[in-house]
Design a protein around this motif. Structure first.
Motif, PDB file in Angstrom:
ATOM      1  N   HIS A 191       0.839  -1.189   0.000  1.00 41.26           N
ATOM      2  CA  HIS A 191       0.000   0.000   0.000  1.00 41.26           C
ATOM      3  C   HIS A 191       0.882   1.249   0.000  1.00 41.26           C
ATOM      4  O   HIS A 191       1.910   1.287   0.672  1.00 41.26           O
ATOM      5  CB  HIS A 191      -0.931   0.010   1.206  1.00 41.26           C
ATOM      6  N   MET A 192       0.449   2.283  -0.724  1.00 43.90           N
ATOM      7  CA  MET A 192       1.249   3.493  -0.881  1.00 43.90           C
ATOM      8  C   MET A 192       0.996   4.550   0.183  1.00 43.90           C
ATOM      9  O   MET A 192       1.845   5.406   0.402  1.00 43.90           O
ATOM     10  CB  MET A 192       0.962   4.133  -2.237  1.00 43.90           C
ATOM     11  N   GLU A 193      -0.168   4.527   0.824  1.00 44.28           N
ATOM     12  CA  GLU A 193      -0.548   5.673   1.652  1.00 44.28           C
ATOM     13  C   GLU A 193       0.423   5.913   2.800  1.00 44.28           C
ATOM     14  O   GLU A 193       0.841   7.049   3.040  1.00 44.28           O
ATOM     15  CB  GLU A 193      -1.964   5.481   2.196  1.00 44.28           C
ATOM     16  N   SER A 229      -1.341  -0.191  -6.995  1.00 45.94           N
ATOM     17  CA  SER A 229      -2.250   0.861  -6.557  1.00 45.94           C
ATOM     18  C   SER A 229      -3.385   1.031  -7.556  1.00 45.94           C
ATOM     19  O   SER A 229      -3.177   1.091  -8.764  1.00 45.94           O
ATOM     20  CB  SER A 229      -1.498   2.185  -6.417  1.00 45.94           C
ATOM     21  N   ARG A 284      -1.642   9.004  -7.236  1.00 51.12           N
ATOM     22  CA  ARG A 284      -0.437   8.331  -7.734  1.00 51.12           C
ATOM     23  C   ARG A 284       0.600   9.363  -8.184  1.00 51.12           C
ATOM     24  O   ARG A 284       1.795   9.230  -7.911  1.00 51.12           O
ATOM     25  CB  ARG A 284      -0.786   7.415  -8.904  1.00 51.12           C
TER      26      ARG A 284
END
Length: 318
Positions: free
Chosen positions: A205-207, A239, A246
């Motif tokens: 996950h990027m958050e 994502s 992004r």
């Protein structure tokens, strides 16, 4: 960004533009003969509330604080009978004198300014002036956390997420939200620990890594996040969030990489991407040769990205 109190996380150019806008609006209001408009300028509600006069309930001393944007309950009069002013600020207010947290009373000027701005906001909405909505420093409604929990003070959110992580140490969402609350309130070390824990629980996950990178950049501690570009690049192909999100995270990665390359670190990039016909292409580049970094940002944010690996040149002394 004004509404959720994250103005400090804006890119430098937008942050500078926001500061100029707020300074001009506050100067215009301060010059107005209207006493109510003067009160609005005094409490800083021309942009996100800047300085609000509050009195600590513990030590009874007054002070001016920057608690971020405000949410006003639809029926504040009824709530005042319960002992609550009906106003929730985005940030925890810590008394400058005794350290009490979120134990304060709004001054009459501060309350007047917030109520006035709330009325202007609602009148504009009734007239259909929705274009002003994103800029409103005050919104009507009682804040809810991501799990639906109602709060009255920002410190309620901090305690809520702390209790959730204590009850379930593997609750990734609770760790993420705890990290975001701590970051908003400049509790840097606690935010770093919580976001790192989230990354361990949600490796794709990027958050969390995106928020951590932004936090470290804001506090000039980027050297503590040298692993983050690769962590984020590993998560980007998985994502499915908005393209704007992004792009923002990709920009943060590129800024960090560019900064390190300019300091002499020899980075290479090995990448794979899917073309319009579905064919997967592969390539390698020395980042020291990059002159158009925005194109790297667009590449990282592109939905066709399959893999991106940043590595240090084995012949580089770093």
């Amino acid at each position: 960004a004004r509404i959720d109190g994250s103005i400090g996380a804006l890119p430098p150019a937008l942050l500078a533009e926001e500061e100029v806008r707020r300074t001009r609006q506050m100067a215009a209001q301060a010059a107005s003969p209207d006493p109510v408009r003067k009160a609005l300028a005094d409490v800083g509600v021309a942009g996100a509330p800047r300085l609000v006069e509050l009195r600590c309930n513990r030590c009874r001393r007054r002070g001016r604080y920057a608690p971020g944007a405000a949410s006003v309950h639809p029926d504040p009069v009824a709530l005042r009978r319960e002992g609550w002013d009906g106003v929730t600020f985005a940030k925890i207010v810590v008394c400058k004198h005794c350290g009490a947290e979120d134990d304060y009373t709004l001054s009459s000027n501060a309350l007047l300014g917030i109520v006035r701005e709330t009325l202007q906001h609602r009148i504009a909405a009734l007239r259909g002036h929705t274009e002003a909505e994103p800029a409103a420093p005050v919104r009507v409604g009682q804040p809810r956390l991501s799990d639906g929990t109602l709060i009255r003070r920002a410190s309620d959110a901090l305690r809520h997420w702390q209790k959730r992580t204590e009850r379930n140490p593997t609750d990734a969402e609770a760790w993420l939200q705890l990290g975001l609350v701590c970051a908003t309130n400049d509790r840097v070390d606690l935010a770093i620990a919580a976001l790192r824990r989230t990354m361990a629980l949600r490796p794709k996950h990027m958050e969390a890594p995106g928020a951590l990178l932004s936090l470290l950049a804001r506090h000039n501690r980027l050297t503590e996040g040298l692993d983050l570009p690769q962590v984020i690049l590993d998560a980007l192909p998985h994502s499915h969030g908005p393209q704007a999100a992004r792009s923002q995270v990709a920009r943060q990665v590129v800024v960090l990489l560019q900064t390190l390359v300019e300091r002499g670190v020899r980075y290479g990039l090995r990448a794979a991407w899917r073309g319009a016909d579905g064919t997967v292409h592969r390539g390698t580049v020395d980042l020291k040769r990059i002159t158009r970094w925005p194109r790297v940002q667009d590449f990282f944010a592109h939905s066709g990205l399959v893999e991106a690996v940043v590595y240090v040149d084995p012949h580089d002394p770093h």
